[in-house]
Write an enzyme that holds these catalytic residues in place. Structure first.
Site, short mmCIF file in Angstrom:
data_model
loop_
_atom_site.label_atom_id
_atom_site.label_comp_id
_atom_site.label_asym_id
_atom_site.label_seq_id
_atom_site.Cartn_x
_atom_site.Cartn_y
_atom_site.Cartn_z
N TYR A 1 0.83 -1.22 0.00
CA TYR A 1 0.00 0.00 0.00
C TYR A 1 0.86 1.26 0.00
CZ TYR A 1 -3.90 -3.06 1.50
OH TYR A 1 -4.84 -4.06 1.61
N HIS B 1 0.35 -11.78 1.81
CA HIS B 1 -0.66 -10.99 1.09
C HIS B 1 -1.33 -11.76 -0.05
CE1 HIS B 1 -1.71 -6.53 0.14
NE2 HIS B 1 -2.73 -7.33 -0.11
#
Length: 267
Positions: free
Chosen positions: A39, A97
């Site tokens: 992110y 992830h």
């Protein structure tokens, strides 16, 4: 349940926008924050926590290891870098992830590397994200189901992932729902709108209440104070069995996130 039922997400939020969102969320009562290495906002999340009136130990902080950092020589250094950016000695939860099968990721090795990070005290809990049943089973076989706190997966009224959810719940692995509002697509849904009117609620609250009632943790994001407050109120809504059944019928395999290089073959 290990995972807090309600948190705030930070996907796609950058710079001052994410600082303001996290500070506002903490101010109105959120105590769980979800971020990730990819992110690019861990430092800003850390700054927001420092600038808030909430003590670090009162916040449940989640980050996710990116695919570039799965190897034994990179995972722990990358997590330490994340901790530095977040301004903490340890996070509460660290996830893998994406399983990235097309990149030849060895799930057993990655999970061992993640378990080592837990054993070093860098993270209180560990888990996975975007894993299908087969890959979740590989993770379980590698480190034991007791070490896998959650599988964070895309779930919304339009993508209910029933087989995977049933498997996870049978293993007592917490289900964390992301994209619960399907990028806002569910907000104009006629069925949800009708149910919302009956509860004097918003469609967003109904979608979140549905997920909570299914036993999922949710992490919706917002940059608006009013929406952050409104989303939290989903916890006060109780949907009837008939309303839950009507929402169940909205399933249409409406997947929003499916990166070809990273995603498994979905169940």
């Amino acid at each position: 349940m290990i995972i807090p039922k309600f948190g705030v997400g930070t996907f796609r939020l950058q710079d001052q926008v994410v600082i303001d969102s996290v500070k506002t969320a903490l101010d109105v009562g959120y105590r769980a924050i979800d971020t990730a290495q990819i992110y690019g906002n861990e430092a800003q999340v850390g700054q927001a926590i420092r600038e808030s009136n909430v003590a670090h130990q009162d916040i449940f902080l989640t980050t996710k290891i990116w695919t570039d950092n799965y190897s034994a020589d990179k995972l722990i250094p990358s997590l330490k870098d994340s901790l530095h950016k977040l301004g903490t000695d340890a996070v509460n939860l660290t996830l893998i992830h994406w399983p990235a099968p097309k990149q030849g990721v060895n799930i057993a090795e990655v999970m061992q590397n993640l378990l080592e990070a837990k054993q070093q005290g860098l993270t209180e809990h560990i888990g996975i994200s975007n894993f299908n049943i087969e890959l979740t089973q590989q993770a379980i076989d590698s480190i034991g189901v007791e070490h896998i706190a959650t599988n964070q997966i895309e779930l919304s009224p339009y993508l209910q992932n029933q087989k995977l959810v049933d498997f996870l719940q049978s293993k007592q692995i917490d289900v964390t729902s992301y994209m619960t509002l399907a990028y806002g697509k569910v907000l104009g849904d006629a069925t949800l709108t009708e149910i919302a009117q009956a509860h004097q609620a918003t469609t967003a609250q109904i979608a979140l209440a549905w997920a909570l009632q299914r036993g999922f943790a949710v992490i919706p994001s917002s940059t608006k104070r009013d929406n952050l407050i409104s989303n939290l109120k989903a916890q006060e809504i109780e949907l009837s069995a008939e309303e839950m059944q009507r929402i169940a019928q909205l399933e249409c395999n409406g997947r929003e996130v499916n990166p070809e290089e990273l995603a498994p073959i979905w169940d």
